[in-house]
Design an enzyme around this catalytic site. Structure first.
Site, PDB file in Angstrom:
ATOM      1  N   GLY A 232     -26.000  53.760   2.459  1.00 12.80           N
ATOM      2  CA  GLY A 232     -26.242  55.117   2.936  1.00 12.80           C
ATOM      3  C   GLY A 232     -26.587  56.096   1.820  1.00 12.80           C
TER       4      GLY A 232
ATOM      5  CG  ASN B 221     -23.400  48.702  10.956  1.00  9.08           C
ATOM      6  OD1 ASN B 221     -22.876  49.077  11.998  1.00  9.08           O
ATOM      7  ND2 ASN B 221     -22.778  48.751   9.780  1.00  9.08           N
ATOM      8  CD1 TRP B 222     -28.005  50.432  15.786  1.00  8.72           C
ATOM      9  CD2 TRP B 222     -27.328  50.946  17.865  1.00  8.72           C
ATOM     10  NE1 TRP B 222     -28.996  50.045  16.658  1.00  8.72           N
ATOM     11  CE2 TRP B 222     -28.611  50.350  17.945  1.00  8.72           C
ATOM     12  CE3 TRP B 222     -26.708  51.345  19.054  1.00  8.72           C
ATOM     13  CZ2 TRP B 222     -29.270  50.154  19.161  1.00  8.72           C
ATOM     14  CZ3 TRP B 222     -27.361  51.144  20.264  1.00  8.72           C
ATOM     15  CH2 TRP B 222     -28.631  50.559  20.317  1.00  8.72           C
ATOM     16  CE  LYS B 223     -23.421  51.919   8.360  1.00  8.75           C
ATOM     17  NZ  LYS B 223     -23.377  52.381   6.981  1.00  8.75           N
TER      18      LYS B 223
ATOM     19  N   GLY C  22     -28.212  49.830   8.199  1.00  5.37           N
ATOM     20  CA  GLY C  22     -27.625  50.988   8.856  1.00  5.37           C
ATOM     21  C   GLY C  22     -28.694  51.991   9.241  1.00  5.37           C
ATOM     22  N   GLY C  23     -28.902  52.992   8.385  1.00  5.78           N
ATOM     23  CA  GLY C  23     -29.790  54.118   8.680  1.00  5.78           C
ATOM     24  C   GLY C  23     -31.144  53.727   9.264  1.00  5.78           C
TER      25      GLY C  23
ATOM     26  CD  GLU D 212     -19.818  52.734   6.655  1.00  2.38           C
ATOM     27  OE1 GLU D 212     -19.845  52.545   7.885  1.00  2.38           O
ATOM     28  OE2 GLU D 212     -20.848  52.876   5.974  1.00  2.38           O
TER      29      GLU D 212
ATOM     30  CG  HIS E 133     -19.338  48.020   7.158  1.00  3.24           C
ATOM     31  ND1 HIS E 133     -19.166  49.226   6.513  1.00  3.24           N
ATOM     32  CD2 HIS E 133     -20.666  47.784   7.177  1.00  3.24           C
ATOM     33  CE1 HIS E 133     -20.360  49.694   6.169  1.00  3.24           C
ATOM     34  NE2 HIS E 133     -21.289  48.839   6.562  1.00  3.24           N
TER      35      HIS E 133
ATOM     36  CB  SER F 237     -30.499  52.018   0.788  1.00  2.51           C
ATOM     37  OG  SER F 237     -29.441  52.974   0.785  1.00  2.51           O
TER      38      SER F 237
HETATM   39  P1  PGA Z   1     -27.469  51.640   5.161  1.00  2.00           P
HETATM   40  O1  PGA Z   1     -26.121  50.955   5.717  1.00  2.00           O
HETATM   41  O2  PGA Z   1     -28.586  50.731   5.527  1.00  2.00           O
HETATM   42  O3  PGA Z   1     -27.528  52.959   5.885  1.00  2.00           O
HETATM   43  O4  PGA Z   1     -27.290  51.795   3.685  1.00  2.00           O
HETATM   44  C1  PGA Z   1     -25.933  49.578   5.597  1.00  2.00           C
HETATM   45  C2  PGA Z   1     -24.577  49.197   6.154  1.00  2.00           C
HETATM   46  O5  PGA Z   1     -23.606  49.915   5.900  1.00  2.00           O
HETATM   47  O6  PGA Z   1     -24.444  48.183   6.864  1.00  2.00           O
END
Ligand code: PGA
Length: 253
Positions: free
Chosen positions: A175, A9-11, A236-237, A99, A97, A215
């Site tokens: 995150g 997930n590049w966001k 994500g990250g 967010e 998601h 994470s």
């Molecule tokens: P993260 O994000 O791996 O940076 O915690 C995961 C996500 O929000 O899909």
């Protein structure tokens, strides 16, 4: 075996050129995925076609949108419909998601509409659920996620539910560098599967891939994915770093 999935997930990160370079580097690694394994890149809308053409000659690599609108079409300036995604050949879409739920006020009922419109357009939803910290601290996380599933998915017939990908993402772990322990992840995934089994029966529940998100890193992926009910991760990250995401893909069962 149900599908084991590493979803990036590049966001709202990376320029187009950086995204292209990242994909080039990951694909140059030459990872050969087994039949039951899948790697998906959920990229910003303007990168969907580029990503699709990067992965189209690779076995079991695919592309996802990070969101879509809940209505079919119309006067919604700046929005993207599921039909548009389908017309670009996009087979997956992240839905709900945390967010989106938090910053764009997406409710469980709106997410039910998004799930429907995706399915109508042959797009598999990657449906996100997960509790905030205060719910975890109050110990009511099981009821909280059950409600999310019930309100957004349980209107569907069994043959649709079995193909949906679920991502459990405890909000307190996204995150933050704070990962749910393997035991916490397994416990929640088993709970999610039992709720699905309660509604649709265990043969359907056993087919649903449930990813863990929050994470996930190169160093903890193998341990998390080794749990019987954890079928990969939504990342994500660490998906922005080629070597890390390669290691995460390689950690799939
Ligand atoms: P993260 O994000 O791996 O940076 O915690 C995961 C996500 O929000 O899909």
């Amino acid at each position: 075996m149900r599908k084991q999935i590493a979803a990036a997930n590049w966001k709202m990160n990376l320029t187009y050129q950086q995204g292209e370079a990242l994909l080039d580097e990951i694909l140059a690694d030459g990872i050969q995925l087994a039949e039951h394994q899948l790697a998906i890149f959920a990229v910003p809308y303007p990168y969907l076609l580029m990503t699709r053409s990067e992965v189209e000659h690779e076995n079991n690599f695919s592309v996802a949108a990070q969101n879509c609108h809940h209505k079919k079409s119309g006067a919604y300036t700046g929005e993207i419909s599921a039909e548009m995604l389908h017309s670009l050949g996009v087979p997956y879409c992240v839905i709900g998601h945390s967010e989106r739920r938090e910053y764009f006020a997406e409710s469980n009922s709106m997410l039910a509409e998004k799930v429907n419109i995706c399915l109508e357009n042959y797009i598999t939803p990657i449906f996100c659920c997960g509790e905030p910290l205060e719910i975890r601290e109050a110990g009511t996380q099981n009821d909280f996620v059950a409600e999310q599933l019930k309100e957004s998915l349980f209107h569907l017939p069994a043959e649709k539910v079995k193909d949906i990908i679920i991502a459990y993402e405890p909000i307190w772990a996204i995150g933050t560098g704070k990962t749910a322990s393997t035991a916490q992840a397994q416990e929640m995934h088993a709970h999610l599967r039992s709720i699905i089994a309660g509604k649709y029966g265990s043969s359907i529940a056993d087919q649903v891939s449930i990813l863990y998100g929050g994470s996930v890193k190169a160093g903890n992926a193998a341990e998390l994915f080794a749990s019987p009910d954890v079928d990969g991760g939504l990342v994500g990250g660490a998906s922005l770093v080629p070597a890390d995401f390669i290691a995460i893909i390689r950690a799939l069962k």
